[in-house]
Design a protein around this motif. Structure first.
Motif, PDB file in Angstrom:
ATOM      1  N   ASN A 169      -6.828   5.933   4.130  1.00 45.21           N
ATOM      2  CA  ASN A 169      -7.035   4.553   3.375  1.00 45.21           C
ATOM      3  C   ASN A 169      -8.633   4.273   3.417  1.00 45.21           C
ATOM      4  O   ASN A 169      -9.280   4.455   4.223  1.00 45.21           O
ATOM      5  CB  ASN A 169      -6.248   3.448   4.166  1.00 45.21           C
ATOM      6  CG  ASN A 169      -4.879   3.515   4.328  1.00 45.21           C
ATOM      7  OD1 ASN A 169      -4.218   3.471   3.312  1.00 45.21           O
ATOM      8  ND2 ASN A 169      -4.417   4.172   5.436  1.00 45.21           N
ATOM      9  N   TRP A 186      -8.305  -3.062  -7.474  1.00 48.52           N
ATOM     10  CA  TRP A 186      -9.793  -3.249  -7.902  1.00 48.52           C
ATOM     11  C   TRP A 186      -9.967  -4.749  -8.221  1.00 48.52           C
ATOM     12  O   TRP A 186      -9.097  -4.986  -9.137  1.00 48.52           O
ATOM     13  CB  TRP A 186     -10.187  -2.437  -8.830  1.00 48.52           C
ATOM     14  CG  TRP A 186     -11.834  -2.753  -9.142  1.00 48.52           C
ATOM     15  CD1 TRP A 186     -12.617  -3.404  -8.168  1.00 48.52           C
ATOM     16  CD2 TRP A 186     -12.622  -2.517 -10.461  1.00 48.52           C
ATOM     17  NE1 TRP A 186     -13.953  -3.443  -8.892  1.00 48.52           N
ATOM     18  CE2 TRP A 186     -13.983  -2.969 -10.160  1.00 48.52           C
ATOM     19  CE3 TRP A 186     -12.239  -1.957 -11.512  1.00 48.52           C
ATOM     20  CZ2 TRP A 186     -14.650  -3.021 -11.271  1.00 48.52           C
ATOM     21  CZ3 TRP A 186     -13.129  -1.907 -12.630  1.00 48.52           C
ATOM     22  CH2 TRP A 186     -14.564  -2.436 -12.510  1.00 48.52           C
ATOM     23  N   LYS A 237       0.827  -1.239   0.170  1.00 48.42           N
ATOM     24  CA  LYS A 237       0.004   0.038  -0.154  1.00 48.42           C
ATOM     25  C   LYS A 237       0.954   1.254  -0.156  1.00 48.42           C
ATOM     26  O   LYS A 237       0.556   2.205   0.703  1.00 48.42           O
ATOM     27  CB  LYS A 237      -0.993   0.149   1.149  1.00 48.42           C
ATOM     28  CG  LYS A 237      -2.046  -1.213   1.142  1.00 48.42           C
ATOM     29  CD  LYS A 237      -3.098  -1.050   2.067  1.00 48.42           C
ATOM     30  CE  LYS A 237      -4.106  -2.090   1.913  1.00 48.42           C
ATOM     31  NZ  LYS A 237      -5.322  -2.151   2.927  1.00 48.42           N
ATOM     32  N   THR A 252     -11.780   1.523   1.866  1.00 47.38           N
ATOM     33  CA  THR A 252     -12.096   0.295   1.446  1.00 47.38           C
ATOM     34  C   THR A 252     -13.500  -0.253   1.234  1.00 47.38           C
ATOM     35  O   THR A 252     -14.156   0.442   2.318  1.00 47.38           O
ATOM     36  CB  THR A 252     -11.178  -0.936   2.209  1.00 47.38           C
ATOM     37  OG1 THR A 252      -9.736  -0.915   2.207  1.00 47.38           O
ATOM     38  CG2 THR A 252     -11.621  -2.189   1.589  1.00 47.38           C
ATOM     39  N   THR A 253     -13.820  -0.509   0.378  1.00 43.95           N
ATOM     40  CA  THR A 253     -15.111  -0.813   0.232  1.00 43.95           C
ATOM     41  C   THR A 253     -15.285  -2.222  -0.626  1.00 43.95           C
ATOM     42  O   THR A 253     -14.523  -2.630  -1.620  1.00 43.95           O
ATOM     43  CB  THR A 253     -16.178   0.225  -0.620  1.00 43.95           C
ATOM     44  OG1 THR A 253     -17.423   0.007  -0.522  1.00 43.95           O
ATOM     45  CG2 THR A 253     -15.685   0.256  -2.065  1.00 43.95           C
ATOM     46  N   LYS A 254     -16.394  -2.929  -0.055  1.00 44.07           N
ATOM     47  CA  LYS A 254     -16.306  -4.407  -0.714  1.00 44.07           C
ATOM     48  C   LYS A 254     -18.014  -4.735  -0.620  1.00 44.07           C
ATOM     49  O   LYS A 254     -18.527  -4.456   0.296  1.00 44.07           O
ATOM     50  CB  LYS A 254     -15.901  -5.289   0.310  1.00 44.07           C
ATOM     51  CG  LYS A 254     -15.743  -6.955   0.040  1.00 44.07           C
ATOM     52  CD  LYS A 254     -14.952  -7.836   0.745  1.00 44.07           C
ATOM     53  CE  LYS A 254     -14.838  -9.192   0.304  1.00 44.07           C
ATOM     54  NZ  LYS A 254     -14.078 -10.109   1.103  1.00 44.07           N
ATOM     55  N   ASP A 256      -9.886  -0.641  -3.154  1.00 44.80           N
ATOM     56  CA  ASP A 256      -9.124   0.006  -2.078  1.00 44.80           C
ATOM     57  C   ASP A 256      -8.405   1.198  -2.808  1.00 44.80           C
ATOM     58  O   ASP A 256      -8.066   1.211  -3.838  1.00 44.80           O
ATOM     59  CB  ASP A 256      -8.102  -1.060  -1.670  1.00 44.80           C
ATOM     60  CG  ASP A 256      -8.675  -2.302  -0.989  1.00 44.80           C
ATOM     61  OD1 ASP A 256      -9.916  -2.337  -0.723  1.00 44.80           O
ATOM     62  OD2 ASP A 256      -7.895  -3.153  -0.667  1.00 44.80           O
ATOM     63  N   PHE A 278      -5.346   4.048  -1.159  1.00 39.77           N
ATOM     64  CA  PHE A 278      -4.578   3.918   0.227  1.00 39.77           C
ATOM     65  C   PHE A 278      -3.417   4.847  -0.072  1.00 39.77           C
ATOM     66  O   PHE A 278      -3.006   5.058  -0.988  1.00 39.77           O
ATOM     67  CB  PHE A 278      -4.174   2.483   0.503  1.00 39.77           C
ATOM     68  CG  PHE A 278      -3.621   1.660  -0.777  1.00 39.77           C
ATOM     69  CD1 PHE A 278      -2.542   1.710  -1.304  1.00 39.77           C
ATOM     70  CD2 PHE A 278      -4.588   0.588  -1.032  1.00 39.77           C
ATOM     71  CE1 PHE A 278      -2.156   1.116  -2.350  1.00 39.77           C
ATOM     72  CE2 PHE A 278      -4.078  -0.183  -2.056  1.00 39.77           C
ATOM     73  CZ  PHE A 278      -2.911   0.107  -2.929  1.00 39.77           C
ATOM     74  N   GLN A 324     -14.326  -5.616  -4.809  1.00 42.94           N
ATOM     75  CA  GLN A 324     -13.781  -4.771  -3.984  1.00 42.94           C
ATOM     76  C   GLN A 324     -12.822  -3.784  -4.385  1.00 42.94           C
ATOM     77  O   GLN A 324     -11.928  -4.075  -5.409  1.00 42.94           O
ATOM     78  CB  GLN A 324     -12.991  -5.574  -2.975  1.00 42.94           C
ATOM     79  CG  GLN A 324     -11.969  -5.066  -1.759  1.00 42.94           C
ATOM     80  CD  GLN A 324     -11.397  -5.827  -0.656  1.00 42.94           C
ATOM     81  OE1 GLN A 324     -11.711  -7.105  -0.660  1.00 42.94           O
ATOM     82  NE2 GLN A 324     -10.289  -5.424  -0.119  1.00 42.94           N
ATOM     83  N   GLU A 352     -16.249   2.865  10.182  1.00 44.73           N
ATOM     84  CA  GLU A 352     -16.719   1.458   9.548  1.00 44.73           C
ATOM     85  C   GLU A 352     -18.059   1.537   9.525  1.00 44.73           C
ATOM     86  O   GLU A 352     -18.885   1.852  10.617  1.00 44.73           O
ATOM     87  CB  GLU A 352     -16.015   0.467   9.980  1.00 44.73           C
ATOM     88  CG  GLU A 352     -16.296  -0.867   9.301  1.00 44.73           C
ATOM     89  CD  GLU A 352     -15.450  -2.210   9.831  1.00 44.73           C
ATOM     90  OE1 GLU A 352     -15.818  -3.212   9.272  1.00 44.73           O
ATOM     91  OE2 GLU A 352     -14.990  -2.016  10.872  1.00 44.73           O
ATOM     92  N   LYS A 364     -10.650   5.013  12.787  1.00 40.28           N
ATOM     93  CA  LYS A 364     -11.296   4.313  11.800  1.00 40.28           C
ATOM     94  C   LYS A 364     -12.592   4.653  11.946  1.00 40.28           C
ATOM     95  O   LYS A 364     -13.224   4.428  13.111  1.00 40.28           O
ATOM     96  CB  LYS A 364     -11.021   2.880  11.933  1.00 40.28           C
ATOM     97  CG  LYS A 364     -11.572   2.119  10.809  1.00 40.28           C
ATOM     98  CD  LYS A 364     -11.400   0.613  10.858  1.00 40.28           C
ATOM     99  CE  LYS A 364     -12.152   0.115  11.920  1.00 40.28           C
ATOM    100  NZ  LYS A 364     -12.353  -1.412  11.855  1.00 40.28           N
TER     101      LYS A 364
END
Length: 344
Positions: free
Chosen positions: A277, A237, A49, A279-281, A269, A271, A267, A315, A313
């Motif tokens: 950073n 990706w 990353k 991230t989505t999934k 990312d 970063f 997914q 989430e 973070k």
């Protein structure tokens, strides 16, 4: 008075001195050169990353160096080098010119690359335990209204080698307030992947408990394959597909059931954008054995890195089912924030 050292003792001291000096030198054969022409000699632990973790003998803390600040790299041990063209090479890297390098693989084949094409680098001759990374964070909310109390904690532990990776993740929520039932939500997953250049095959088993959706236990083993579509120092990706077997036990045991589902995964990312950073999934589960049923698991993580491997973070997690066991409870979601620490 002159101090005299016996001959055999002197020989022993020379051998020991040679051993320790040689060991120290061998442990510091990796080197990197920065844009400001500083040269660091030590051990490259990992590059991931867009951050290179570098260990030296003169610092108790490892250096986390922005990969954009590096113009040359030299390694002595075998490394697995992942490139933006979605290939990987196992070999040793030597500087060729500023921002250029040559990789000599195990068979002696030489490849020339731009170091900006490297998206991940891992030394494969490291000790077993040094291949683990992880993180843990905790959050707590308290409000006077209805004496509302909420505790969340999440974490992960990951292991990687030249061709394999595995990860264990968990996310737990407890929520209580006056004149209301206690809310619990727990998710866990254990996954393993085998890399085949830009492709991968995977196996996973996941667990969910949700009082909101009336789920006592949902255990979902899955197997599938996927492909890396975009890979750079800033973006990832991936897409994938597979099959799952859904084992569902509800608080109302009359609703217990088993089903087979198709799994569709994507997914994305981003970063190292100024220590930020993202991230989505999304995973879709169209059922193959229950007519018209469709489930979705969604996860969104925003993380900001702090000094000394700490972070903050936020989430968001969503579970959707268009045929829920509890009528009307189509979705269960959690938004949490927390403070945590990473093992690197």
């Amino acid at each position: 008075m002159e101090l005299q050292i016996p001959y055999r003792l002197g020989q022993t001291l020379h051998v020991l001195l040679f051993f320790f000096v040689s060991t120290a030198l061998c442990a510091q054969n990796d080197s990197i050169k920065l844009k400001n022409n500083d040269l660091l000699v030590g051990e490259i632990k990992t590059l991931n990353k867009s951050v290179l973790v570098f260990k030296t003998s003169y610092s108790d803390k490892d250096f986390n160096i922005d990969f954009d600040d590096i113009i040359s790299i030299s390694t002595t041990g075998l490394c697995v080098i992942h490139l933006t063209n979605r290939t990987q090479i196992t070999g040793r890297m030597k500087p060729l010119a500023p921002h250029k390098a040559r990789i000599i693989d195990k068979d002696g084949v030489v490849s020339e690359i731009s170091i900006q094409d490297i998206i991940r680098l891992e030394e494969i001759d490291e000790e077993f335990w040094s291949r683990f990374t992880g993180a843990f964070d905790v959050g707590f909310n308290l409000s006077k209204t209805n004496n509302n109390r909420q505790l969340t904690y999440t974490g992960n532990l990951k292991y990687s080698s030249d061709k394999w990776s595995s990860a264990f993740d968990f996310n737990v929520l407890y929520s209580e307030r006056d004149n209301a039932e206690r809310i619990e939500r727990k998710t866990m997953s254990l996954a393993i992947q085998r890399y085949l250049k830009q492709w991968y095959i995977s196996g996973e088993i996941s667990y969910l408990q949700s009082t909101e959706q009336g789920i006592r236990n949902r255990i979902t083993p899955a197997a599938g394959a996927g492909r890396l579509l975009i890979a750079s120092n800033k973006l990832f990706w991936i897409v994938g597909t597979g099959l799952t077997y859904n084992i569902e036990d509800f608080f109302d045991s009359q609703l217990n059931k088993r089903s087979t589902e198709l799994q569709l995964i994507t997914q994305f990312d981003m970063f190292n954008f100024e220590n930020l950073n993202f991230t989505t999934k999304v995973i879709g589960f169209p059922s193959l054995s229950e007519r018209g049923r469709f489930r979705v698991d969604y996860n969104f993580v925003l993380k900001y890195d702090l000094p000394f491997d700490f972070y903050i973070k936020a989430e968001f997690t969503l579970n959707y089912d268009n045929q829920p066991a509890v009528v009307g409870n189509f979705a269960d979601y959690v938004f949490s924030s927390g403070f945590g620490w990473e093992l690197k």
